[in-house]
Structures are given as C-alpha cells and as structure tokens.
Design an enzyme around this catalytic site. Structure first.
Site, short mmCIF file in Angstrom:
data_model
loop_
_atom_site.label_atom_id
_atom_site.label_comp_id
_atom_site.label_asym_id
_atom_site.label_seq_id
_atom_site.Cartn_x
_atom_site.Cartn_y
_atom_site.Cartn_z
N LYS A 120 0.82 -1.11 0.12
CA LYS A 120 -0.07 0.16 -0.03
C LYS A 120 1.06 1.35 -0.07
O LYS A 120 0.74 2.13 -0.62
CB LYS A 120 -1.01 0.11 1.19
CG LYS A 120 -2.01 -1.00 1.32
CD LYS A 120 -2.75 -1.09 2.60
CE LYS A 120 -3.90 -2.20 2.42
NZ LYS A 120 -4.38 -2.40 3.66
N GLN A 164 -5.07 -1.32 9.23
CA GLN A 164 -4.89 -2.57 8.46
C GLN A 164 -5.58 -3.63 9.40
O GLN A 164 -5.53 -3.81 10.86
CB GLN A 164 -3.29 -2.82 8.58
CG GLN A 164 -2.90 -4.22 8.01
CD GLN A 164 -3.63 -4.43 6.76
OE1 GLN A 164 -3.49 -3.39 5.81
NE2 GLN A 164 -3.59 -5.65 6.06
N ASP A 187 -10.64 3.25 3.62
CA ASP A 187 -11.32 1.92 3.20
C ASP A 187 -12.74 1.93 2.98
O ASP A 187 -13.53 1.02 2.67
CB ASP A 187 -11.10 1.00 4.36
CG ASP A 187 -9.75 0.03 4.05
OD1 ASP A 187 -9.18 -0.05 2.75
OD2 ASP A 187 -8.92 -0.58 5.04
#
Length: 206
Positions: A120, A164, A187
């Site tokens: 990422k 995460q 996200d």
C-alpha cells in the site's frame, strides 16, 4: 489461470481486492481538495458523471453481473489497476500545496499484514501521495488504539486513515473502524460509509 490478465466476472472480487487500496487512495484526495484546493469543483459532483467517483464495491457489483443478460464479463485487472494509478498520479501532480497524506495503522506482527502494508505504501508513493506506517505492538489495548485514531482524526495534515485488518483478537475491529473520521476513512469501513454505499445514488463521505 492465475497469470492471466483477465478473469471471469465471478472472480472479480478477488482481483479488485488487490486494487481496492488504489481506489481508496484515488478517493482520499477529496479530503484535501474539497475545502481548499482550487480544483475542488472538478472533483466533487462531476466525479460520478465521469465515472471517477464510483465506489470500489459498486464496481465489483457492476463487474460481477452483466445487467439485463446476467452473462459473465471479462475484466482486465492489470489495465484497471494501471488506469487508477495514472489518474491518481496525474491529479496529485497537478495539485498545489502539500501532497495528500495517508497514515496506515498496523497493529501486531502478522507477516501477511506487514507485506500488504508495504504494498500500500509503495502504491501511494508511486502516485505522489505521502504515506506513513504507524506500527503498534500486539499488546496495544483497544483504548490505546482508539487514542491513536482520535489523534489522526484531529491531525489537519492527515487526509486519509487506513486501519490494517485483521487486528489482534482482543480488539473489536468494528469499534475501531467506526472510530475513524468518515471523511478520512479510506477503506470505507465506517458504518455510515458502508450505509451510503448500500444506498443507490449515494457515495461514501471520504
């Protein structure tokens, strides 16, 4: 086969999961531009009309089903990922002022998570986005992680936050993802953002 650049639509979610971060990074630039950037009118309502603002989950649904005929479609995953990279890089390079900043919070020592976080970060840097990894030990308590999230929410230099997953077993993931400012939720896992994605004609707030 796994090496093929295309795959049948039922497997679209597997491919799009690999580029979901790019889609998130592509959308996080709203947080910086929406309030102060002179190009902000170009990246708000017009995004949907030009197809740039389509949430990744909506893309999955559209890709998985050929509406009307219900026939499978082929998706070129490499081409799709490259398109996102080029769009993000071009718009970031056109910005004035500081580059967007993404903070990835990684709790614990899971090897898969560590590798994914680095991927990422590389994707962000390639697009001109500043990306820092905030590493926390496995024994971090839920309360301590919430404090970290609160600090990032209130930090004006941070435009996007990514938690995460998975988190250690003693931390409730929904509690943490719902603590992230919806406007910085890269996200799209905050309950309000998930709800907006589920409503036709709405987009996440980030």
């Amino acid at each position: 086969p796994p090496s093929s650049p295309t795959m049948h639509a039922p497997l679209a979610a597997m491919m799009l999961a690999a580029v979901a971060t790019l889609a998130g990074l592509w959308r996080l630039r709203r947080n910086l531009w929406a309030s102060s950037h002179p190009l902000s009118p170009l990246f708000l309502d017009g995004d949907v009309e030009r197809g740039y603002g389509t949430p990744a989950w909506s893309m999955m649904a559209a890709a998985a089903t050929d509406e009307g005929s219900q026939r499978g479609q082929l998706i070129d995953g490499k081409r799709l990922a490259q398109q996102y990279r080029e769009k993000v890089k071009a718009e970031v390079s056109a910005m004035t002022g500081p580059a967007p900043k993404l903070v990835v919070v990684n709790v614990g020592d899971d090897p898969a998570s560590a590798a994914y976080v680095l991927m990422k970060q590389r994707a962000a840097v390639e697009c001109g986005i500043e990306c820092t990894i905030q590493k926390l030990p496995t024994e971090t308590s839920e309360a301590q992680l919430l404090e970290v999230v609160t600090e990032l929410n209130t930090d004006p230099t941070v435009n996007g936050i990514l938690i995460q997953l998975p988190l250690p077993a003693h931390i409730k993931p929904n509690t943490i993802t719902d603590a992230v400012d919806p406007m910085k939720d890269v996200d799209g896992l905050h309950s309000s953002n998930i709800g907006r994605v589920a409503l036709r004609g709405h987009e996440p707030r980030f």
